[in-house]
Design a protein around this motif. Structure first.
Motif: not given
Length: 267
Positions: A220, A231, A238
């Motif tokens: 990440t 991601d 995310k």
């Protein structure tokens, strides 16, 4: 992002701007003393300070332009702010240069007009300084803030052949480290994760921050400007203010070499 005009990671522009700020402010102060006291020699000092301020402005502008062109992320809120910062500083320079010429033709009799022009210029300089501080403190322009075990900042300029690019020096990357690759006008981040290599756009869709200057862990990447997370393998968002994902690119490891595949547009 790390400044392109720096010495051992220390950006030159923020250091050099101190000189024109001091000299131009000093010119206003000494002209104010001339107006209050009536003593001509204060204006003579102010003239010297204006000349020094002009020289200092030009010296500071050179690394500033370099950072604007090559450090500030393109198509970002920081780029717009940097443009306003530069234009405002140019106005300051022109006003002080104009007062210098005005003094030459009108002597010291027009001190009130000179004071008004200099006050406007100093006000603009304060505003430009506020924007410059935002560029450093919020947009982190010229800040080499690499996190622990991130490795040294690495930036490559490569060329594609039929949409394929050989990524050199990829072996230097350790897990959770990134490097910025310029290919045919694109800024692409090549990163090494626990599950292999990944490639993605160096552009946060929120405000255009440079992801290469952010932090990456467990696949990440986090934008250094406002904390949006993505991601690195799928590009999916995310966390953070960003609502859309980032483009990702295919990588192929073959024969001990790493290749990046760019989309080939149809003619």
């Amino acid at each position: 992002m790390r400044s392109k005009a720096s010495i051992k990671g220390h950006s030159l522009h923020p250091m050099l701007v101190s000189f024109p700020i001091a000299f131009f402010t000093g010119a206003l102060v000494f002209d104010l003393l001339r107006w209050i006291s009536g003593k001509i020699f204060y204006s003579d000092i102010a003239e010297v300070m204006i000349v020094a301020g002009i020289i200092g402005s030009i010296a500071a502008a050179i690394p500033g332009v370099i950072d604007y062109l090559y450090t500030v992320p393109p198509k970002s809120s920081g780029k717009k702010r940097a443009a306003k910062h530069g234009i405002t500083n140019v106005c300051v320079l022109l006003i002080f240069a104009g007062t210098l010429i005005y003094r030459t033709h009108n002597g010291q009799d027009a001190i009130t007009t000179i004071l008004l022009l200099e006050a406007v210029a100093v006000g603009l300089m304060v505003f430009a300084g506020w924007m410059g501080g935002t560029l450093v403190a919020r947009n982190q322009i010229g800040v080499d803030h690499r996190f622990a075990e991130a490795g040294k900042w690495k930036e490559l300029h490569l060329q594609a052949q039929d949409g394929r690019v050989e990524i050199t020096d990829f072996g230097e990357l350790k897990t959770d480290q990134m490097m910025l690759v310029h290919v045919d006008g694109k800024r692409i981040v090549v990163a090494r994760t626990e599950s292999g290599f990944a490639a993605f756009d160096d552009h946060c869709p929120h405000r255009g921050g440079s992801l290469a200057g952010g932090a990456m862990i467990c696949g990440t990447v986090q934008c250094p400007w406002h904390g949006s997370q993505f991601d690195v393998h799928s590009g999916a968002p995310k966390a953070g203010p960003a609502k859309t994902g980032i483009p990702v690119y295919a990588l192929q490891l073959a024969g001990g070499k790493l290749y990046l595949q760019l989309p080939v547009s149809n003619p």
